[in-house]
Design an enzyme around this catalytic site. Structure first.
Site: not given
Ligand code: NAD
Ligand code: GLY
Length: 383
Positions: A135, A157, A199, A241, A251, A255, A259, A262, A266, A280
């Site tokens: 939980r 998030k 970003e 942020k 949000e 917030r 986006n 986005h 998306h 992304h």
């Molecule tokens: P990811 O986590 O897939 O990483 C991208 C690639 O880089 C992967 O192949 C990973 O294995 C590799 N990698 C990561 N760090 C590395 C390093 N230091 N050296 C070598 N390789 C490395 O992608 P991302 O772009 O980091 O994240 C995208 C995701 O984040 C999406 O799912 C998106 O929806 C999410 N996101 C979430 C929020 C939030 O607020 N929670 C905000 C923006 C994006």
């Molecule tokens: N990446 C959008 C948010 O965190 O709200």
């Protein structure tokens, strides 16, 4: 109990500390070089006796897991590590269930910590697992992509994707600490670095024209890992942020500004099947250019603004037009249908983040679907 001296020593290596003020859920984002080797001391100094179950992916593990484990083990904080496949499909129910079970098998107790060690995929998945395990257990974000360091690791998030769309299942669960080590970015593939840069630029475009102007001059330093430029870009992004999250954690209002780009992005990610065709951050880059061009076409922002944005993102090596996506032409009707799956749909109406200029984003809920479809059809025809 950790002593004050221990706790202070454990923070001195961070070049910058950005607080995220959320009352009882407040935490710090530590930014700087060589923080991975300090992770054990930072966790011990700030989060008491907790032990860590590390969740990572195979790429991050190959480059950096040994260093993190050594640091945690030196403080007696390592319970075990779980290495998952890399890539967006990992953010799924298929991986979530087994991950939760493996964390329980590690013997993680209520007071222990999940450590999300990776990009946004690992951060979102491991954060969600932490949010529902027993939980809710605390978690630490150690983001390893530029995107994760400036965006996904901050703000709480978490979640996974489903065939119906991205991030439709999840919880708000704030981390207890974020450790952003700028050195780990050196192993990131250049395409991922560029995607994350979208970003960074977003924070300038949505609310800080001065920062965008600075990026236009300084962005090269980010890609050449100039320490001061990188740390300044991260700090400015995270501060932006943190300020938005602090005033609208769940949000219900402001917030949504985060986006920018986005809603379009998306839909493009869904259209390309969350595949290598479009990362992304690349979807966000095209989405932001579309948001500026759409705003311009509605007479909301001065002519030439979208061109300036497009020019800068192109210079940074990002795609900016629908035609930059390889593998076939988009269909305007299909993209609008995919936008309908967006979490921000209310009473069947889409929420758009539009702009009056650089650094002047606002939330709009009165855009008619046909206007969006016509705009996209024009974009596709022009490409
Ligand atoms: P990811 O986590 O897939 O990483 C991208 C690639 O880089 C992967 O192949 C990973 O294995 C590799 N990698 C990561 N760090 C590395 C390093 N230091 N050296 C070598 N390789 C490395 O992608 P991302 O772009 O980091 O994240 C995208 C995701 O984040 C999406 O799912 C998106 O929806 C999410 N996101 C979430 C929020 C939030 O607020 N929670 C905000 C923006 C994006
Ligand atoms: N990446 C959008 C948010 O965190 O709200």
């Amino acid at each position: 109990m950790p002593t004050l001296a221990h706790s202070m020593a454990a923070t001195t290596r961070a070049a910058r500390t950005v607080p995220v003020p959320l009352g009882g859920r407040s935490y710090d984002v530590l930014i700087g070089p060589d923080l991975l080797s300090e992770a054990g001391r930072l966790v011990a100094g700030r989060l008491g006796k907790a032990r860590c179950g590390v969740v990572t992916d195979e790429n991050v593990a190959r480059h950096h897991l040994a260093a993190l484990e050594a640091s945690l083990k030196a403080e007696g904080r390592h319970k075990g590590s779980i290495v998952l496949p890399a890539g967006e499909p990992t953010k799924s129910f298929r991986e979530l269930g087994p991950l939760c079970e493996r964390l329980l098998e590690l013997g993680l107790e209520r007071g222990d910590l999940v450590v999300a060690f990776g990009g946004g995929v690992i951060g979102d998945l491991a954060g969600f697992a932490a949010g529902i395990l027993r939980r809710g257990v605390r978690f630490v974000q150690i983001p390893t992509t530029l995107l994760a360091q400036v965006d996904s690791s901050v703000g709480g998030k978490t979640g996974i994707n489903t065939p119906q769309g991205k991030n439709l299942i999840g919880v708000f669960h704030q981390p207890a600490l974020v450790i952003a080590d700028t050195d780990v970015l050196k192993t990131l593939p250049p395409r991922e670095m560029r995607a994350g840069y979208a970003e960074v630029a977003k924070y300038g475009l949505l609310g800080d024209a001065g920062f965008f102007g600075w990026l236009e001059q300084a962005y090269d330093g980010i890609f050449s890992f100039d320490r001061e430029t990188l740390v300044t870009a991260l700090e400015t992004s995270v501060k932006a942020k943190a300020a938005i999250v602090a005033r609208d954690e769940h949000e219900t209002g402001d917030r949504a500004l985060l986006n920018l780009g986005h809603t379009f992005g998306h839909a493009l990610e869904a259209w390309t099947g969350y595949s290598d065709r479009l990362l992304h951050g690349e979807g966000v880059a095209i989405g932001m250019c579309l948001a500026f061009r759409f705003s311009e076409s509605l007479g909301l922002c001065p002519p030439g603004t979208a061109e300036r944005v497009t020019r800068h993102l192109t210079a940074a090596g990002l795609p900016t037009r629908l035609s930059d996506i390889p593998g076939g032409k988009a269909d305007a009707g299909e993209l609008v249908r995919l936008m309908g799956q967006d979490k921000k749909v209310r009473d069947g109406r889409l929420t758009f983040i539009l702009v009056r200029g650089i650094g002047e984003a606002f939330i709009s809920r009165d855009i008619d679907e046909p206007a969006v479809r016509d705009f996209l059809a024009r974009e596709i025809a022009a490409s």
